[in-house]
Design a protein around this motif. Structure first.
Motif, PDB file in Angstrom:
ATOM      1  N   GLY A 246      67.807 -61.311  40.478  1.00  0.00           N
ATOM      2  CA  GLY A 246      66.942 -62.494  40.448  1.00  0.00           C
ATOM      3  C   GLY A 246      66.826 -63.132  41.823  1.00  0.00           C
ATOM      4  N   ILE A 247      67.937 -63.184  42.547  1.00  0.00           N
ATOM      5  CA  ILE A 247      67.919 -63.783  43.885  1.00  0.00           C
ATOM      6  C   ILE A 247      67.024 -62.968  44.828  1.00  0.00           C
ATOM      7  CG2 ILE A 247      69.379 -64.243  45.908  1.00  0.00           C
ATOM      8  CD1 ILE A 247      71.624 -64.955  43.908  1.00  0.00           C
ATOM      9  N   GLY A 248      66.983 -61.658  44.625  1.00  0.00           N
ATOM     10  CA  GLY A 248      66.170 -60.797  45.482  1.00  0.00           C
ATOM     11  C   GLY A 248      64.678 -61.068  45.388  1.00  0.00           C
ATOM     12  N   TRP A 249      64.239 -61.802  44.379  1.00  0.00           N
ATOM     13  CA  TRP A 249      62.826 -62.166  44.287  1.00  0.00           C
ATOM     14  C   TRP A 249      62.384 -63.022  45.478  1.00  0.00           C
ATOM     15  CZ3 TRP A 249      58.814 -62.563  40.204  1.00  0.00           C
ATOM     16  CH2 TRP A 249      58.996 -61.654  39.165  1.00  0.00           C
ATOM     17  N   GLY A 250      63.330 -63.526  46.247  1.00  0.00           N
ATOM     18  CA  GLY A 250      62.989 -64.401  47.365  1.00  0.00           C
ATOM     19  C   GLY A 250      62.342 -63.689  48.536  1.00  0.00           C
ATOM     20  N   TYR A 251      62.457 -62.357  48.584  1.00  0.00           N
ATOM     21  CA  TYR A 251      61.816 -61.634  49.692  1.00  0.00           C
ATOM     22  C   TYR A 251      60.982 -60.481  49.153  1.00  0.00           C
ATOM     23  CZ  TYR A 251      66.251 -59.062  49.160  1.00  0.00           C
ATOM     24  OH  TYR A 251      67.347 -58.415  48.645  1.00  0.00           O
ATOM     25  N   SER A 252      60.056 -60.022  49.988  1.00  0.00           N
ATOM     26  CA  SER A 252      59.122 -58.988  49.578  1.00  0.00           C
ATOM     27  C   SER A 252      59.865 -57.731  49.102  1.00  0.00           C
ATOM     28  CB  SER A 252      58.187 -58.631  50.745  1.00  0.00           C
ATOM     29  OG  SER A 252      57.307 -57.601  50.369  1.00  0.00           O
ATOM     30  N   GLY A 253      59.438 -57.204  47.969  1.00  0.00           N
ATOM     31  CA  GLY A 253      60.050 -56.006  47.395  1.00  0.00           C
ATOM     32  C   GLY A 253      61.118 -56.325  46.363  1.00  0.00           C
ATOM     33  N   GLY A 254      61.653 -57.552  46.390  1.00  0.00           N
ATOM     34  CA  GLY A 254      62.713 -57.917  45.463  1.00  0.00           C
ATOM     35  C   GLY A 254      62.246 -57.988  44.017  1.00  0.00           C
ATOM     36  N   GLU A 255      61.017 -58.428  43.823  1.00  0.00           N
ATOM     37  CA  GLU A 255      60.467 -58.503  42.466  1.00  0.00           C
ATOM     38  C   GLU A 255      60.391 -57.106  41.862  1.00  0.00           C
ATOM     39  OE1 GLU A 255      56.642 -60.383  42.304  1.00  0.00           O
ATOM     40  OE2 GLU A 255      56.191 -59.627  40.295  1.00  0.00           O
ATOM     41  N   ASN A 256      59.828 -56.180  42.598  1.00  0.00           N
ATOM     42  CA  ASN A 256      59.718 -54.812  42.088  1.00  0.00           C
ATOM     43  C   ASN A 256      61.088 -54.201  41.835  1.00  0.00           C
ATOM     44  OD1 ASN A 256      56.969 -54.839  42.066  1.00  0.00           O
ATOM     45  ND2 ASN A 256      56.690 -53.661  43.939  1.00  0.00           N
ATOM     46  N   ARG A 257      62.031 -54.525  42.701  1.00  0.00           N
ATOM     47  CA  ARG A 257      63.386 -53.983  42.531  1.00  0.00           C
ATOM     48  C   ARG A 257      63.985 -54.438  41.206  1.00  0.00           C
ATOM     49  NH1 ARG A 257      68.365 -56.345  44.645  1.00  0.00           N
ATOM     50  NH2 ARG A 257      70.061 -54.813  44.520  1.00  0.00           N
ATOM     51  N   ALA A 258      63.805 -55.718  40.871  1.00  0.00           N
ATOM     52  CA  ALA A 258      64.360 -56.242  39.624  1.00  0.00           C
ATOM     53  C   ALA A 258      63.680 -55.626  38.408  1.00  0.00           C
ATOM     54  CB  ALA A 258      64.204 -57.764  39.592  1.00  0.00           C
ATOM     55  N   ILE A 259      62.373 -55.404  38.501  1.00  0.00           N
ATOM     56  CA  ILE A 259      61.643 -54.809  37.370  1.00  0.00           C
ATOM     57  C   ILE A 259      61.992 -53.320  37.250  1.00  0.00           C
ATOM     58  CG2 ILE A 259      59.356 -54.304  36.445  1.00  0.00           C
ATOM     59  CD1 ILE A 259      58.382 -56.762  38.099  1.00  0.00           C
TER      60      ILE A 259
END
Length: 444
Positions: A246-259
Motif C-alpha cells: 500500500g505504501i508503494g502506491w506513493g511512487y510510479s509503478g507501486g500501484e501496479n506492483r500491489a495489483i
C-alpha cells in the motif's frame, strides 16, 4: 453554465506576464492578456504544471487549513503514502503518525491501507470483467480531468473502482461510527494532499458527486507542523495498518506492483507518469494504435507519481528512496494484502466509483454543428496565415491556439507580432507612397 472549483489560482499581483506557464499547460488553459495570465476555468485540470513552471510564484494552490478540524467532533487524518517519504530515515513511521495526533487529529487512517483495498478490488474487476481493455486507473484526479477535457471518448476505459483516498475515508468513517457510536456527520476526514488536483476532487468530485473526505490540507503545511511536533511525539506504531504494498502506491509503478501481487502474470500492466507522457499514451489509445495485451494502465500526472506532486516539500528522488525503504522495512510480504477482508468491502459496493464521468465539451468551437464546421474551416485558414513559430509572444500557447482564439473572437490577428509587423510595414509603405503624390493642380 457549470460552475467550476479550482484549487489552482492566480495571484495577479505577482504575475509578470512572462508566458512561461502557457507553454507548459497540458490543456492550453492559460492565456496572457494585458500583461497578466488568465486561466480558462473550463479547461483547467488543476494538475499544477503552472505552479511548477511559474518563476514568480504567481500560481498557488488553495487548500484547507488545520483550523478546519474544529468543525468536527472527531477528526481523522488521512496521510497519502507519499507523505512518509518526506522524512529522514531516522524518523520512524510510528512517530510520524504520533506527531499527526499532536496537530489536533484524534486518529490516523492510512490512505495506504485504502490503497490495498483498492488493489484487491482492481484485481477482482480484471478477473471478472473481460470487456474493454486497457482499463485506466481512477487514482489520479488530474488524469481523469484531462480525459474529460481532451479525451472524452476514453472515459469508459476508467475502471469503476474508487481512489485510495475515497476508499480510506469511507472505511475510516464506517469504522469510527461502529466503534464510537458517532454520527457520520460528526466525523471529519482530512486528506494530507501532495497535489491541488486532489483538493479539487474533494471540493468538486466526479462520478457520483459524493465525497467522504471533508477537507484536503497541503502536504507542505502539515509537514512543517509535524517537524515541530516530532520531538514530543510518541511512537504510535499501533496505528500502522498498511504493508509495503500500500505504501508503494506513493511512487510510479507501486500501484501496479500491489495489483500484480494478487494476479502474478495473468494480466499485463503499464505505468506512465508525467502529464505530457500520459497525453502521449492517451493520444495513442485514441488513434487506435495497438495496445493489445495491456490490461491495465496506471497513469499519474506528476513525474515519479505522487512523490512528485506540486505540494510535496521533499525532492522526489530523495523521497522515492525514503519511501521505498519504508515499504521494504514494513513490507510484511509473507502476510500479503488482507484479501478476504477487502474482497467483502468490494462485494458490498463500498469501493465502487459510482456514477457517470461526463466529458467537458470545452474544445468545441460552437454548439451548433454547422457553425462549428464553418469555424473549423476558418481556423485552419487562419493557421495557414500565421507564421507557425509557436513563440507564444501573442499570449496564446501556440499559433493554432491563437487561431482558435481569433475564431472565438477572443484575439486579433495583429496580436501576432509578425502579423503586426507586416501590417505596420504595409501602412508605412502606403504612407510613403501617399507622401510622394501631389494633387493634379500642383503636379507637373
Amino acid at each position: 453554465m457549470e460552475v467550476y472549483f479550482h484549487s489552482v489560482t492566480l495571484d495577479e499581483s505577482k504575475c509578470k506576464g512572462c508566458t512561461n506557464c502557457i507553454k507548459k499547460c497540458p490543456t492550453e488553459a492559460i492565456r496572457v492578456r494585458e500583461g497578466k495570465a488568465r486561466i480558462i476555468e473550463q479547461r483547467c485540470i488543476d494538475c499544477g504544471e503552472c505552479i511548477r513552471t511559474c518563476p514568480n510564484h504567481a500560481k498557488v494552490a488553495v487548500t484547507d487549513s488545520l483550523e478546519g478540524l474544529n468543525r468536527f467532533r472527531y477528526r481523522v487524518a488521512l496521510p497519502a503514502p507519499s507523505f512518509y517519504g518526506q522524512f529522514k530515515p531516522e524518523v520512524s513511521l510510528g512517530r510520524i503518525l504520533g506527531a499527526l495526533l499532536e496537530l489536533g487529529f484524534d486518529t490516523v487512517y492510512e490512505v495506504a491501507w485504502g490503497a490495498e483495498a483498492v488493489s484487491v478490488a482492481v484485481q477482482e474487476f480484471l478477473a471478472r470483467e473481460s470487456g474493454k481493455r486497457p482499463l485506466i486507473s481512477s487514482a489520479c484526479p488530474a488524469v481523469i480531468r484531462l480525459m474529460q477535457v481532451r479525451f472524452p471518448t476514453l472515459l469508459d476505459h476508467v475502471i469503476p473502482v474508487d481512489s485510495p483516498m475515497e476508499a480510506a475515508a469511507k472505511m475510516a468513517k464506517r469504522a469510527k461510527v461502529q466503534e464510537l457510536g458517532l454520527a457520520e456527520e460528526e466525523i471529519g476526514a482530512f486528506f494530507i494532499t501532495p497535489c491541488p488536483a486532489k483538493v479539487t476532487a474533494v471540493k468538486q468530485p466526479f462520478g457520483d458527486n459524493r465525497t467522504y473526505v471533508d477537507g484536503a490540507i497541503s502536504m507542505s503545511t502539515v509537514y512543517g507542523e509535524v517537524l515541530k511536533a516530532l520531538p514530543e511525539a510518541q511512537d504510535r506504531y499501533d496505528l500502522v495498518q498498511s504493508t509495503g504494498l500500500g505504501i508503494g502506491w506513493g511512487y510510479s509503478g507501486g500501484e501496479n506492483r500491489a495489483i500484480y501481487q494478487g494476479q502474478k502474470s495473468r494480466f499485463s500492466f503499464l505505468a506512465v507518469d508525467g502529464i505530457h507522457s500520459v497525453i502521449s499514451l492517451l493520444e495513442q489509445m485514441e488513434r487506435g494504435d495497438d495496445l493489445k495485451g495491456i490490461d491495465y494502465v496506471e497513469a499519474q500526472a506528476c513525474i515519479g507519481g505522487c512523490i512528485g506532486g506540486p505540494l510535496v516539500p521533499q525532492n522526489r528522488f530523495v523521497s522515492r528512496v525514503q519511501l521505498a525503504r519504508i515499504a521494504d522495512t514494513i513490507g510484511r510480504p509473507e502476510e500479503g494484502i488482507k484479501r478476504e477482508e477487502f474482497l467483502g468491502l468490494w462485494k458490498e459496493g463500498l469501493l465502487d466509483l459510482k456514477g457517470e464521468i461526463r466529458p467537458r465539451p470545452v474544445m468545441s468551437l460552437d454548439p451548433d454543428i454547422r457553425k462549428a464546421i464553418a469555424k473549423l474551416e476558418q481556423l485552419e485558414k487562419t493557421v495557414e496565415d500565421l507564421p507557425g513559430l509557436d513563440c507564444g509572444s501573442c499570449g496564446s500557447p501556440n499559433c493554432r491556439a491563437l487561431a482558435e482564439d481569433i475564431v472565438r473572437g477572443n484575439a486579433l490577428e495583429t496580436d501576432c507580432v509578425f502579423k503586426l509587423r507586416e501590417r505596420v510595414k504595409e501602412l508605412a509603405e502606403e504612407m510613403v507612397e501617399l507622401a510622394q503624390k501631389l494633387p493634379p493642380a500642383m503636379g507637373k
